[in-house]
Design a protein around this motif. Structure first.
Motif, PDB file in Angstrom:
ATOM      1  N   LEU A   1       0.843  -1.230  -0.122  1.00  0.00           N
ATOM      2  CA  LEU A   1      -0.239  -0.034  -0.217  1.00  0.00           C
ATOM      3  C   LEU A   1       0.819   1.298   0.069  1.00  0.00           C
ATOM      4  CD1 LEU A   1      -2.720  -1.144   2.621  1.00  0.00           C
ATOM      5  CD2 LEU A   1      -2.801  -1.169   0.272  1.00  0.00           C
ATOM      6  N   GLY A   2       2.053   1.140  -0.530  1.00  0.00           N
ATOM      7  CA  GLY A   2       2.692   2.543  -0.737  1.00  0.00           C
ATOM      8  C   GLY A   2       3.849   2.390   0.424  1.00  0.00           C
ATOM      9  N   TYR A   3       3.653   1.662   1.485  1.00  0.00           N
ATOM     10  CA  TYR A   3       4.700   1.609   2.722  1.00  0.00           C
ATOM     11  C   TYR A   3       5.776   0.437   2.654  1.00  0.00           C
ATOM     12  CZ  TYR A   3       1.217   4.735   4.596  1.00  0.00           C
ATOM     13  OH  TYR A   3       0.101   5.642   4.772  1.00  0.00           O
ATOM     14  N   PRO A   4       6.623   0.773   3.001  1.00  0.00           N
ATOM     15  CA  PRO A   4       7.758  -0.435   3.256  1.00  0.00           C
ATOM     16  C   PRO A   4       7.135  -1.381   3.844  1.00  0.00           C
ATOM     17  CG  PRO A   4       8.687   1.692   3.614  1.00  0.00           C
ATOM     18  CD  PRO A   4       7.485   2.199   3.469  1.00  0.00           C
ATOM     19  N   LEU A   5       7.406  -2.583   3.638  1.00  0.00           N
ATOM     20  CA  LEU A   5       6.665  -3.798   4.393  1.00  0.00           C
ATOM     21  C   LEU A   5       7.279  -3.975   5.769  1.00  0.00           C
ATOM     22  CD1 LEU A   5       4.477  -5.939   4.233  1.00  0.00           C
ATOM     23  CD2 LEU A   5       6.289  -7.566   3.277  1.00  0.00           C
ATOM     24  N   SER A   6       8.512  -3.363   5.939  1.00  0.00           N
ATOM     25  CA  SER A   6       9.233  -3.640   6.944  1.00  0.00           C
ATOM     26  C   SER A   6       8.512  -2.734   8.487  1.00  0.00           C
ATOM     27  CB  SER A   6      10.948  -3.092   6.942  1.00  0.00           C
ATOM     28  OG  SER A   6      10.817  -1.829   6.466  1.00  0.00           O
ATOM     29  N   ILE A   7       7.900  -1.656   7.959  1.00  0.00           N
ATOM     30  CA  ILE A   7       7.609  -0.926   9.069  1.00  0.00           C
ATOM     31  C   ILE A   7       6.334  -1.643   9.846  1.00  0.00           C
ATOM     32  CG2 ILE A   7       7.966   1.230   8.011  1.00  0.00           C
ATOM     33  CD1 ILE A   7       4.656   1.575   7.555  1.00  0.00           C
ATOM     34  N   PHE A   8       5.593  -2.762   9.289  1.00  0.00           N
ATOM     35  CA  PHE A   8       4.554  -3.684   9.904  1.00  0.00           C
ATOM     36  C   PHE A   8       5.135  -4.299  10.874  1.00  0.00           C
ATOM     37  CE2 PHE A   8       3.041  -2.454   5.777  1.00  0.00           C
ATOM     38  CZ  PHE A   8       1.782  -1.878   6.064  1.00  0.00           C
ATOM     39  N   PHE A   9       6.471  -4.729  10.670  1.00  0.00           N
ATOM     40  CA  PHE A   9       6.982  -5.616  11.844  1.00  0.00           C
ATOM     41  C   PHE A   9       7.479  -4.814  12.847  1.00  0.00           C
ATOM     42  CE2 PHE A   9       7.831  -7.751   8.022  1.00  0.00           C
ATOM     43  CZ  PHE A   9       7.521  -9.421   8.447  1.00  0.00           C
ATOM     44  N   ILE A  10       7.974  -3.406  12.482  1.00  0.00           N
ATOM     45  CA  ILE A  10       8.186  -2.392  13.711  1.00  0.00           C
ATOM     46  C   ILE A  10       7.198  -2.047  14.517  1.00  0.00           C
ATOM     47  CG2 ILE A  10       9.307  -0.102  14.098  1.00  0.00           C
ATOM     48  CD1 ILE A  10      10.858  -0.381  11.380  1.00  0.00           C
TER      49      ILE A  10
ATOM     50  N   PHE B   1      19.394  -0.959  14.379  1.00  0.00           N
ATOM     51  CA  PHE B   1      19.021  -2.449  14.596  1.00  0.00           C
ATOM     52  C   PHE B   1      19.856  -3.383  15.540  1.00  0.00           C
ATOM     53  CE2 PHE B   1      19.513  -6.876  12.918  1.00  0.00           C
ATOM     54  CZ  PHE B   1      18.152  -6.995  12.938  1.00  0.00           C
ATOM     55  N   LYS B   2      21.227  -3.581  15.478  1.00  0.00           N
ATOM     56  CA  LYS B   2      21.699  -4.235  16.562  1.00  0.00           C
ATOM     57  C   LYS B   2      21.411  -3.643  17.854  1.00  0.00           C
ATOM     58  CE  LYS B   2      25.261  -5.692  13.657  1.00  0.00           C
ATOM     59  NZ  LYS B   2      26.915  -5.840  13.342  1.00  0.00           N
ATOM     60  N   THR B   3      21.293  -2.512  18.068  1.00  0.00           N
ATOM     61  CA  THR B   3      21.054  -1.863  19.514  1.00  0.00           C
ATOM     62  C   THR B   3      19.683  -2.591  20.159  1.00  0.00           C
ATOM     63  OG1 THR B   3      22.503  -0.002  19.260  1.00  0.00           O
ATOM     64  CG2 THR B   3      20.817   0.113  21.073  1.00  0.00           C
ATOM     65  N   ILE B   4      18.834  -2.386  19.296  1.00  0.00           N
ATOM     66  CA  ILE B   4      17.622  -2.992  19.536  1.00  0.00           C
ATOM     67  C   ILE B   4      17.296  -4.314  20.035  1.00  0.00           C
ATOM     68  CG2 ILE B   4      15.095  -3.135  18.567  1.00  0.00           C
ATOM     69  CD1 ILE B   4      15.527  -0.710  16.968  1.00  0.00           C
ATOM     70  N   VAL B   5      18.173  -5.064  18.909  1.00  0.00           N
ATOM     71  CA  VAL B   5      18.032  -6.569  19.361  1.00  0.00           C
ATOM     72  C   VAL B   5      18.922  -6.974  20.702  1.00  0.00           C
ATOM     73  CG1 VAL B   5      19.012  -8.724  18.446  1.00  0.00           C
ATOM     74  CG2 VAL B   5      17.968  -7.148  16.882  1.00  0.00           C
ATOM     75  N   SER B   6      20.002  -6.324  20.799  1.00  0.00           N
ATOM     76  CA  SER B   6      20.864  -6.593  22.172  1.00  0.00           C
ATOM     77  C   SER B   6      20.194  -6.162  23.164  1.00  0.00           C
ATOM     78  CB  SER B   6      22.015  -5.972  22.015  1.00  0.00           C
ATOM     79  OG  SER B   6      22.808  -6.275  20.644  1.00  0.00           O
ATOM     80  N   LEU B   7      19.491  -5.137  23.424  1.00  0.00           N
ATOM     81  CA  LEU B   7      18.821  -4.525  24.508  1.00  0.00           C
ATOM     82  C   LEU B   7      17.542  -5.133  24.483  1.00  0.00           C
ATOM     83  CD1 LEU B   7      19.769  -0.770  24.510  1.00  0.00           C
ATOM     84  CD2 LEU B   7      20.927  -2.757  25.781  1.00  0.00           C
TER      85      LEU B   7
ATOM     86  N   VAL C   1       7.991 -12.136  22.049  1.00  0.00           N
ATOM     87  CA  VAL C   1       7.211 -12.173  20.954  1.00  0.00           C
ATOM     88  C   VAL C   1       7.755 -10.962  19.923  1.00  0.00           C
ATOM     89  CG1 VAL C   1       5.022 -11.861  19.556  1.00  0.00           C
ATOM     90  CG2 VAL C   1       5.357 -13.485  21.464  1.00  0.00           C
ATOM     91  N   ALA C   2       7.874  -9.930  20.782  1.00  0.00           N
ATOM     92  CA  ALA C   2       8.415  -8.480  20.062  1.00  0.00           C
ATOM     93  C   ALA C   2       9.732  -8.741  19.534  1.00  0.00           C
ATOM     94  CB  ALA C   2       8.283  -7.429  21.208  1.00  0.00           C
TER      95      ALA C   2
ATOM     96  N   ILE D   1      13.184  -9.465  14.697  1.00  0.00           N
ATOM     97  CA  ILE D   1      14.271 -10.236  14.155  1.00  0.00           C
ATOM     98  C   ILE D   1      13.776 -10.885  12.597  1.00  0.00           C
ATOM     99  CG2 ILE D   1      15.853 -12.271  14.168  1.00  0.00           C
ATOM    100  CD1 ILE D   1      15.956 -11.745  17.057  1.00  0.00           C
ATOM    101  N   VAL D   2      12.460 -11.348  12.629  1.00  0.00           N
ATOM    102  CA  VAL D   2      12.082 -11.836  11.521  1.00  0.00           C
ATOM    103  C   VAL D   2      12.170 -10.863  10.292  1.00  0.00           C
ATOM    104  CG1 VAL D   2       9.950 -12.894  10.429  1.00  0.00           C
ATOM    105  CG2 VAL D   2      10.511 -13.535  12.685  1.00  0.00           C
ATOM    106  N   GLY D   3      11.863  -9.672  10.516  1.00  0.00           N
ATOM    107  CA  GLY D   3      11.776  -8.546   9.546  1.00  0.00           C
ATOM    108  C   GLY D   3      13.310  -8.041   8.991  1.00  0.00           C
ATOM    109  N   SER D   4      14.171  -8.791   9.664  1.00  0.00           N
ATOM    110  CA  SER D   4      15.674  -8.464   9.386  1.00  0.00           C
ATOM    111  C   SER D   4      16.104  -8.066   8.092  1.00  0.00           C
ATOM    112  CB  SER D   4      16.635  -9.355  10.091  1.00  0.00           C
ATOM    113  OG  SER D   4      18.054  -8.778  10.037  1.00  0.00           O
ATOM    114  N   ARG D   5      15.807  -9.022   7.129  1.00  0.00           N
ATOM    115  CA  ARG D   5      16.346  -8.954   5.837  1.00  0.00           C
ATOM    116  C   ARG D   5      15.676  -7.694   4.867  1.00  0.00           C
ATOM    117  NH1 ARG D   5      17.250 -15.076   3.366  1.00  0.00           N
ATOM    118  NH2 ARG D   5      18.919 -15.613   4.873  1.00  0.00           N
ATOM    119  N   MET D   6      14.417  -7.145   5.545  1.00  0.00           N
ATOM    120  CA  MET D   6      13.451  -6.224   4.898  1.00  0.00           C
ATOM    121  C   MET D   6      13.997  -4.807   5.371  1.00  0.00           C
ATOM    122  SD  MET D   6       9.843  -7.968   5.042  1.00  0.00           S
ATOM    123  CE  MET D   6       9.568  -9.394   4.769  1.00  0.00           C
ATOM    124  N   TYR D   7      14.717  -4.536   6.420  1.00  0.00           N
ATOM    125  CA  TYR D   7      15.103  -3.347   6.721  1.00  0.00           C
ATOM    126  C   TYR D   7      16.286  -2.536   6.156  1.00  0.00           C
ATOM    127  CZ  TYR D   7      12.687  -5.154  11.124  1.00  0.00           C
ATOM    128  OH  TYR D   7      11.873  -5.754  11.829  1.00  0.00           O
TER     129      TYR D   7
END
Length: 715
Positions: free
Chosen positions: A18-27, A89-95, A219-220, A225-231
């Protein structure tokens, strides 16, 4: 390095919807789960301190606000790590991993059977629970605070320059996900807490109330992490916060180094940094400091606002929370008002204020500038605490009077068939108690009370009294064929919704109420104290000689405590009498709605406007600096709560509310004066001027270089 054309090609290859990057839905899903986790845990945190760890109101409030302050101090650390070292990205995952571990430790710390337990169901070795809780809260504060400045900025990074409209809508959706997660969690976790769990002893189910938020945080993390390749992952470019700090430090150092008159004066003290730092950085730092100066009074607002989760929550525990019969819908009594009203009102009022109130003010030709909105927000928050003080005055009129340190309170229950007379010696007071009746609590100076003379029928007995001060005691008196039997039951603390059974039958009985077992009671013995939710009815079952007798209990009001005497078992019907130890709360929780409504109005015009103002007045590459500064005001506000509450030494809670209201009103006036003299900055215009000056300077440098090259070639 990746060129701009390569970056553009790679961005166009990323999936979109819908004109939005798919990655934002994971965020967005990640943010929803994370906010559910944080606010769900925080919704029952002060109750966990008070009822599980058995801390008093002041200590519970102090630790709660220390935790919240820490949550808003750590964003500075998160921003430094993300911008200077790991990237967002790495900061969010680590913390987030640290965050999840902290939530899991909180759940484990609240397991009642982790250590031995007392008769009232509270943990015996509470130090183990406290140590684990503190470790868990520190890890949670590090995790939630560390990712706070990164997640929204990481979402904004997913958009290209031509997607400004989509980026704006993303932040609206992002804010909605925060409030949706908060709303659902503050409804669900109190329900989970209200359940009973435990192997050896039944207790409010804090492991479940903390465990579900821990699961949501896991879960968060997985979703993110699942959306990693799209970011789209922007590499760290060096922390602008460090550059700004160095620029300020050099300007101050250079100014004091050159205090002699031979050095020309500078238009602004930051201009003393021009010998080392470029003009753009200095100009941008000036804009940032100009806004940060306005931030100085703002922590006082948060000092009041965050007391929703501490003082206002504790205020609600002294009120009638049964909403059934007051509204057309069913509102479970164990869902506290303060945990649901604010997020509901936020979701409703943000669009109403934006679409209706502000346009209406504009039509009235009132220049409602951002700083005026912030001023109004501070005034409304002060007004909310005045409303809270008025409610507290009414609550104080209904609360029971408990004994002071040098006093004891005694209640007499006559369990016999004859009337009884009890004389408190040395001739302090005499009271007559009819058969199967009880007195109210009588207060005595502990040092003066020596003994009791009890007379019933044709029998008398004298009993020496040695009672600890600051406690309540129930004395059961029963005239039997062989004499007068007495039974002392001491209540050393005053938790709420207490039920205690006394067996007045000649045989031992096994007593249960609902899912809670009170154990086997021999004749004229008392059970353990047990905690029950207010407004609840359960079946009381007493098994005597393998024959069960039962009766449905009365509804126990919020805040009440009862001693239930088991008198007879006729057929399968149990006969009991109730002796009220603590009367139920009579001021209804609905009276808190006005203060929550006013405070939510304050939040809408203060918080949302403050973020918008900070963004609009910040240079393009220093949005994170002001974001960290804004979050820092929240941390300082919670520290102010600790300082004011500790220094005021006010014995009345309503007086403390008035004190905070007066302090914020004074700060509001100071901020209004500061706002009056503030000149709004057109950031785009200033940066355009800087760009033009840099181009001119670059052209001059180029011309000078060419002339120098030409001169060299002619030699």
């Amino acid at each position: 390095s990746i060129s701009r054309s390569e970056e553009k090609d790679s961005s166009s290859s990323r999936p979109s919807c819908l004109g939005y990057p798919l990655s934002i839905f994971f965020i967005v899903i990640n943010e929803f789960c994370e906010r559910f986790s944080y606010y769900g845990m925080r919704a029952v945190l002060v109750l966990y301190f008070k009822y599980f760890l058995q801390w008093d109101d002041n200590l519970s409030t102090a630790i709660y606000h220390t935790f919240v302050a820490l949550c808003y101090l750590t964003p500075i650390l998160g921003a430094l790590i993300a911008d200077s070292w790991l990237g967002k990205f790495k900061t969010i995952v680590s913390l987030s991993i640290v965050y999840t571990i902290g939530q899991a430790i909180m759940s484990v710390s609240s397991i009642n059977d982790l250590t031995d337990h007392n008769r009232d169901g509270s943990p015996d070795n509470v130090s183990v629970h406290i140590a684990l809780s503190m470790i868990g809260l520190i890890l949670i504060a590090l995790g939630t605070g560390g990712i706070k400045p990164c997640v929204s900025a990481f979402g904004g990074d997913q958009f290209e320059d031509h997607q400004e409209k989509q980026r704006t809508r993303f932040f609206s959706i992002f804010y909605l996900s925060i409030n949706a997660g908060s709303l659902l969690s503050t409804i669900i976790t109190p329900i989970l807490r209200a359940q009973e769990c435990g192997i050896h002893s039944k207790q409010r189910c804090y492991p479940l109330a903390f465990g579900v938020p821990a699961a949501l945080m896991a879960v968060a993390l997985v979703v993110f992490i699942v959306g990693s390749r799209m970011y789209k992952k922007v590499q760290p470019q060096g922390n602008i916060m460090i550059q700004v700090s160095k620029c300020i430090g050099f300007a101050i150092k250079n100014r004091f180094r050159h205090r002699s008159k031979e050095f020309p004066k500078r238009e602004h003290w930051l201009d003393w940094a021009s010998e080392k730092y470029d003009k753009r950085l200095i100009a941008q730092t000036k804009m940032v400091l100009k806004v940060l100066f306005l931030y100085i009074p703002l922590p006082m607002f948060w000092a009041l606002f965050d007391q929703q989760g501490s003082r206002w929550t504790l205020q609600a525990t002294t009120m009638d929370g049964n909403f059934v019969g007051y509204f057309l819908f069913f509102f479970p009594p164990y869902i506290h008002l303060q945990q649901t009203v604010n997020p509901i009102l936020i979701i409703i009022m943000v669009p109403v204020v934006d679409a209706l109130v502000y346009p209406l003010i504009k039509k009235c030709k009132i220049n409602f500038t951002p700083l005026r909105k912030i001023t109004v927000g501070m005034f409304l928050a002060s007004l909310a605490f005045v409303a809270a003080a008025l409610v507290q005055v009414q609550i104080d009129k209904t609360l029971p009077v408990f004994p002071a340190a040098g006093q004891s309170q005694i209640k007499i229950i006559n369990l016999g068939t004859n009337d009884a007379t009890v004389q408190f010696e040395p001739k302090l007071q005499s009271v007559d108690v009819k058969s199967m009746k009880s007195t109210g609590y009588m207060t005595f100076e502990t040092s003066q009370l020596r003994s009791l003379n009890i007379a019933s029928g044709n029998k008398t007995i004298n009993a020496v009294v040695k009672l600890p001060g600051g406690s309540r005691h129930t004395l059961g008196v029963k005239n039997t064929a062989t004499g007068i039997d007495v039974k002392w039951v001491s209540l050393l603390t005053f938790p709420r919704y207490i039920l205690m059974f006394i067996n007045n039958l000649p045989d031992a009985v096994n007593v249960t109420m609902g899912d809670t077992s009170f154990g086997i009671l021999v004749p004229l013995s008392a059970s353990n104290y047990n905690l029950f939710p207010g407004g609840r009815q359960d079946k009381i079952v007493a098994i005597r000689n393998s024959i069960p007798c039962s009766v449905t209990s009365k509804a126990f009001g919020f805040g009440s405590a009862y001693t239930i005497v088991i008198n007879r078992c006729v057929g399968d019907t149990l006969n009991v009498t109730y002796s009220e130890d603590i009367p139920p709360n009579t001021v209804h929780m609905a009276w808190q709605i006005p203060q929550y409504f006013i405070l939510t109005c304050a939040e809408v015009v203060f918080s949302v406007t403050g973020l918008e103002f900070s963004y609009s007045q910040a240079p393009s590459n220093m949005k994170a600096v002001l974001q960290a500064g804004w979050l820092l005001t929240v941390a300082v506000g919670n520290i102010i709560v600790l300082i004011v509450a500790g220094a005021s030494k006010l014995s009345e809670q309503w007086a403390e509310y008035v004190l905070f209201a007066a302090l914020l009103l004074a700060v509001c006036i100071i901020f209004a004066v500061m706002a009056y003299f503030y000149t709004y900055t057109d950031v785009n215009e200033i940066e355009a001027q800087l760009d033009e000056e840099e181009k001119k300077q670059a052209k001059k440098d180029q011309d000078a270089y060419e002339k120098q090259s030409e001169a060299v070639s002619q030699m």
